[in-house]
Structures are given as structure tokens and as C-alpha cells.
Design a protein around this motif. Sequence first.
Motif, PDB file in Angstrom:
ATOM      1  N   THR A 182      34.995  53.495  27.764  1.00 17.45           N
ATOM      2  CA  THR A 182      34.603  52.127  27.869  1.00 17.45           C
ATOM      3  C   THR A 182      34.286  51.453  26.506  1.00 17.45           C
ATOM      4  O   THR A 182      34.316  50.216  26.095  1.00 17.45           O
ATOM      5  N   ASN A 183      33.641  52.279  25.503  1.00 14.05           N
ATOM      6  CA  ASN A 183      33.360  51.849  24.477  1.00 14.05           C
ATOM      7  C   ASN A 183      34.686  51.234  23.583  1.00 14.05           C
ATOM      8  O   ASN A 183      34.389  50.333  22.650  1.00 14.05           O
ATOM      9  N   GLU A 208      35.118  47.895  24.704  1.00 19.17           N
ATOM     10  CA  GLU A 208      34.073  47.133  24.416  1.00 19.17           C
ATOM     11  C   GLU A 208      34.511  46.571  22.930  1.00 19.17           C
ATOM     12  O   GLU A 208      34.101  45.313  22.658  1.00 19.17           O
ATOM     13  N   TYR A 254      37.014  43.696  23.331  1.00 21.38           N
ATOM     14  CA  TYR A 254      36.563  42.732  23.832  1.00 21.38           C
ATOM     15  C   TYR A 254      35.589  41.790  22.756  1.00 21.38           C
ATOM     16  O   TYR A 254      35.826  40.486  22.600  1.00 21.38           O
ATOM     17  N   SER A 308      29.312  41.992  23.130  1.00 28.64           N
ATOM     18  CA  SER A 308      29.566  43.146  23.759  1.00 28.64           C
ATOM     19  C   SER A 308      29.450  42.336  25.292  1.00 28.64           C
ATOM     20  O   SER A 308      28.702  41.502  25.736  1.00 28.64           O
ATOM     21  N   ARG A 331      28.314  44.536  27.398  1.00 30.23           N
ATOM     22  CA  ARG A 331      27.448  45.673  28.197  1.00 30.23           C
ATOM     23  C   ARG A 331      26.137  45.471  27.807  1.00 30.23           C
ATOM     24  O   ARG A 331      25.270  45.849  28.467  1.00 30.23           O
TER      25      ARG A 331
END
Length: 368
Positions: A37-38, A41, A44, A51, A53
Motif C-alpha cells: 500500500t505504501n 500511496e 497517488y 496521502s 492515509r
Amino acid sequence: MRIVRIALNGFRNYEWETVELAPGTNVISGQNAQGKTNLLESVYMLSTGRSFRTRFDKELVGFGFSSAEILADVISHEREQTINIALRPGQTKKISVNGVKKTASELSETVNTVLFCPDDLNLIKEGAAVRRRLMDNAISQIRPRYAGYLAEFNRLYEHKTRILKDWHEKPSLLETLDEFSDGMCRASAQLIRYRAAFAARLGKAAGPIHGEFSGEGERLELSYKTVSTVKDPFASAKEIYYDVCEHQERHRQAELEAQQCLTGAHKDDLEIFINGTAARSFASQGQTRTAALSLKLAEREIFLAETGEYPILLLDDVLSELDSRRQEFVLNRIGGGQTLITCCEDEGISSRTGGRVLFIEKGRIKQR
């Protein structure tokens, strides 16, 4: 548009990693907490400068690092461009495209992304805030000016909320209340116009997708809900402003008593109906997931119509939450653009899409 390669230095759990991405589907596999997911991120951030998140840039800098950097070569609007984002705690992040300084909102002129994560499967049943966020994130990329109106509205909202909460202890604060109320009405008028137009386009695009996706010809419809005194959300900003002011005047005393803002675009919602029935109250789990996916795929189609290019689609561990029929539908709809899919195991996704497989372990990326 697509990312050719991306390099991460001190970003989250990446010490220094560079990876080349396929123009089509990229399957990013690995166990939990390894950095999948990093990576999404960081991609994105190339389109939004922030971010999805955390609100705090300092949390993006890896443990033991004093700064972080995202460097990417992208192909957008038929030319190769280089985006650089430098993060240092306590300092404003530095963003550049081809060496030219940019603001976060200007990044969308180069790269667009559509993100779909497990939380989005609940956007039908959750409160209005998640649906406003859906609209805000999409419109900010399509219409960079919108991000400025949104930032101004949020600033005014925070100040006015502070006044309403503290005026009993410090009555002099009321001297500026009307000024902030007027500013919120002006900013709300702009947000309402953009949101109404986007909601109409989203509904038009999502309806056919949902009908096909459901396999039963279900009818998906959207309705934009805003301040009750607004007669026509598609009217000019001036007309909407006067309508919002009317609502503000009626609720001024109520705001003082409740100590909270009761007028403004922060009350907006995107109402979703399936076969004429409110989905939030009556839709089954399967229907809500189908509707959520339809909205995200429709968002992708809007970007294509707007820019002539598919945005980069980010699917963060959502396929594991879907049954095989819904998985197949999504995989069959993502052709034509670049997609990054995270999952714990490949699960045959790459063979079904012909995609490149990347394996991540402890912040290290390997191509399989």
C-alpha cells in the motif's frame, strides 16, 4: 497516462527502491505490512500531492530518515515528464514537474489517479462525509481551481467553528462571525456548482456500468443533495450564493445555540438509489459493493472523457473482498490504461490480465 518508473527514497519503509511499471496491469503481491500500500500511496501522491492515509506529511518519512523523496518518470499527454516530491518534517513539501516548481493542485495537470481501497466498499452505507470525499478527490483532479475553493471553505469552517464554540467566554468574537459566515456562503456556492455537475456526470456514467455489473439490469441513480434553500445547484455562483445566504440568515441563532456550523457545503451528500430505493438503508451487501465499484469505474470513465487518457487505477487489496463474478467483471473492465493491483498472492490475476508481477518484501521490490 502511465508511470514508466518510480524511485522512493526514505518514503515509509522504502530505503531506496526503483521499479519500472508495465503500461497495463501491475500485480503487486506480498504479505501484509511489507510495503504494498505504501507503493500505491506514493503513486497517488503524484496526482494529488498528498496521502490518502494520513493528513501529516511527517508520517510519510521513514523511521531513521530525515527526509523522503518520490521521483517518477511518467508519460502523460504524449510526452515524458519527471515529477519530484521532496518531504522534510517541519518544512513545506517541494514539488516540481520537469524541474519547474508546482503546487499540489497543479500535479493533476500531469497525472490523474483513481483509488479504490477496502474502505470504499462501504461508501454506500457510510455517512455523507465519505461520499463528499469521493466527489472532492475526483473534482480536484479534473478542475484544479476546485481544490482552492475547497481549501478556502475548510479554512473558514474551522475559524467559524472556533468562534461558535468560544463566543460565550469571549463575546467579542461575534464581531467577526458574520464575515466568516459570508465567506462560507461564497465558497459553498462554488463547491455546490462543481459538485452538482460532477454528480450528474457520475450518475450518467455509473448507471450503465451498474446495470451490466449486477447481471440483473438493476437501475442505479444518483441525486445530489445540498443546502435546502438552493433552488438550482446548476445556477450561477451568484444565484446559489444568495440562496445559501437565505439559509444562513434563518439559522444564525440556531448556530449560536448549537455552537456549530449549520449552513454550508459541509452538509452535502450524494444520495444513491437502486431501483428507486435508497441504497444506504435498504441495499444488500452485494448490491452496495456492486454500486461502489460501479461508481469508481464510472469515475475512471469521466477522467477518460475529460482528458482523453485513462487515469492510473489503484486497486488496493479489493479483489480479495469480492466474489469471483465481481472479480472477473472488474478485471475485464480495466483494460486500456495502467493499473496497480495489490494482493497477498497473485491468485491468477496476472494470467487473467497478462500483467507484470512485482513481489514486495520488507520494502524491497522484485519482479517475478
